[in-house]
Design an enzyme around this catalytic site. Sequence first.
Site, PDB file in Angstrom:
ATOM      1  N   SER A   1      50.153 -13.466  41.969  1.00  0.00           N
ATOM      2  CA  SER A   1      51.208 -14.428  42.258  1.00  0.00           C
ATOM      3  C   SER A   1      50.987 -15.794  41.600  1.00  0.00           C
ATOM      4  CB  SER A   1      51.303 -14.640  43.771  1.00  0.00           C
ATOM      5  OG  SER A   1      50.079 -15.189  44.267  1.00  0.00           O
TER       6      SER A   1
ATOM      7  N   LYS B   1      48.892 -24.913  42.209  1.00  0.00           N
ATOM      8  CA  LYS B   1      49.811 -23.877  42.700  1.00  0.00           C
ATOM      9  C   LYS B   1      50.550 -24.386  43.929  1.00  0.00           C
ATOM     10  CE  LYS B   1      49.861 -18.957  44.006  1.00  0.00           C
ATOM     11  NZ  LYS B   1      49.031 -17.747  44.232  1.00  0.00           N
TER      12      LYS B   1
ATOM     13  N   SER C   1      45.396 -12.183  42.649  1.00  0.00           N
ATOM     14  CA  SER C   1      46.454 -13.073  42.169  1.00  0.00           C
ATOM     15  C   SER C   1      45.989 -14.206  41.262  1.00  0.00           C
ATOM     16  CB  SER C   1      47.216 -13.667  43.361  1.00  0.00           C
ATOM     17  OG  SER C   1      47.907 -12.665  44.041  1.00  0.00           O
TER      18      SER C   1
END
Length: 508
Positions: free
Chosen positions: A148, A73, A172
């Site tokens: 997210s 990420k 998330s």
Amino acid sequence: MTIAETRDKVLNKETTLTEIVQQYIEQIEAQDSEINAYTATHFDEALEQAKTIQKKMEDGTAGKLAGVVMGIKDVISERGKKLTCASKILENFESVYDATVIERLRAEDAIFIGRLNMDEFAMGSTTEYSSFGAVKNPRDTSKVPGGSSGGSAAAVAANMAQATLGSDTGGSIRQPASYCGVVGLKPTYGRVSRWGLVAYASSFDCIGPLAHSVEDTARVLDVIAGFDEKDNTSSHIEKDDYVAAVQNPDKNIKIGVPEEFFAEGLDEEIKEGIESILDKLEADGAELVPIHLPHTKFGIATYYILATAEASSNLARYDGIRYGHRADKEEMLDELKKEEIALKEQFDLAEGEKKIELQEELAKMDSALIRLYKKSRTEGFGTEVKRRIMLGTYVLSAGYYDAYYGKAQKVRRLIQNDYKEAFKKVDVIVSPTAPTTAFDLGSTLNDPVQMYLNDVYTITANLAGICGISVPAGTHSNGLPYGIQFMGDSFQESKVLNAGRLVEMLNA
């Protein structure tokens, strides 16, 4: 293939790591133009890593994750790679060091194939708030992947990575895992080092793995978990043998079933699917224990007060001076000069009270430096980030601190106490991961509160600092996957992995 299967096939000379990496490269090239899970790819570097690790496997010196192709990420620092947080304000920033999790993965021979898309600064539940554009759900590209860590979940679901790292501040990792039909684990706060994770809300943020199976999730967690002296929130508590917990699951577990998580607002089909799973687990030896978590109804409000307050403080460092996006200085100075000249012209023509008003306005004009801060941040931050900065600044402001932030901290303690009492009676607590399956892209962009409500079942684990896992529970009649969540007490990741594996076995 699972991580263990990959290793066996390479050692048995049925394939090579170069071939495996090349397959992932081809998958990314074929699909990512539509899915948009990656912000950057590092194919040549991944192929070089594969050659080196192949030799180590043949020599018997390879690490635990030898050959595992991973995406990271874009909020986790990786030396020499761009660290953008999917934000224009960091669009050209390059990290100068590895996060602790990257160091540990690299030491165990994981292969890094690229950086993964996300909601800007991890603020969002749909991965539509990214300067790189929205990520699409591989199960249905008209739907959101969750957020997210939507890029992290989508990359696994689309077979563009074998495992990924995400970050979880209010759900998330788990919520996108549910929407995309993969496994996602949020460790206990302090279990995995946050050194090298760009902060959103420092008392909530956790790094965790996503993968196709519970065992693969356990294998990645086994490598990244443990004390780190560089992180002053890292725990000294020894980690368990997570892989053993998955390979030898205990069916005789006590599962807490809170009525608060199976009430109004939950899709009826998801509710029935999870209840069916619980009935099967009970038939196999599990004990279902009704419990109450009375303060969970305050979870959403409490989280968005505390998390936005921390966000407004953490994001104050992005000012356009030291690093990141900076507004055009000459353009800003020209604007400032034009405003000043216009006010002075009005001042020269004014009389009486109007002249006094204009004099005060001239005195209050921002300095060039303040104007540069404002313009850089206005240009650099997106809509959702600005919204959360404003909310956080408001709840921390004079006159409102005690009314909002102070009270929210007290409620957070009450929520923690609810969980402590519950875990005296049960091993894990079950809930849906999300109230619905993935929804249409764009459907909540004009209704942020509706987006926030999608984290209703995941947020309290972050408020309490405990661990949680989302495992695929089934497929809805609309064709989309949904997840079941198990939460465990602090540093009891083995128990949630155990419970997740039992569900996986039912669905096998």
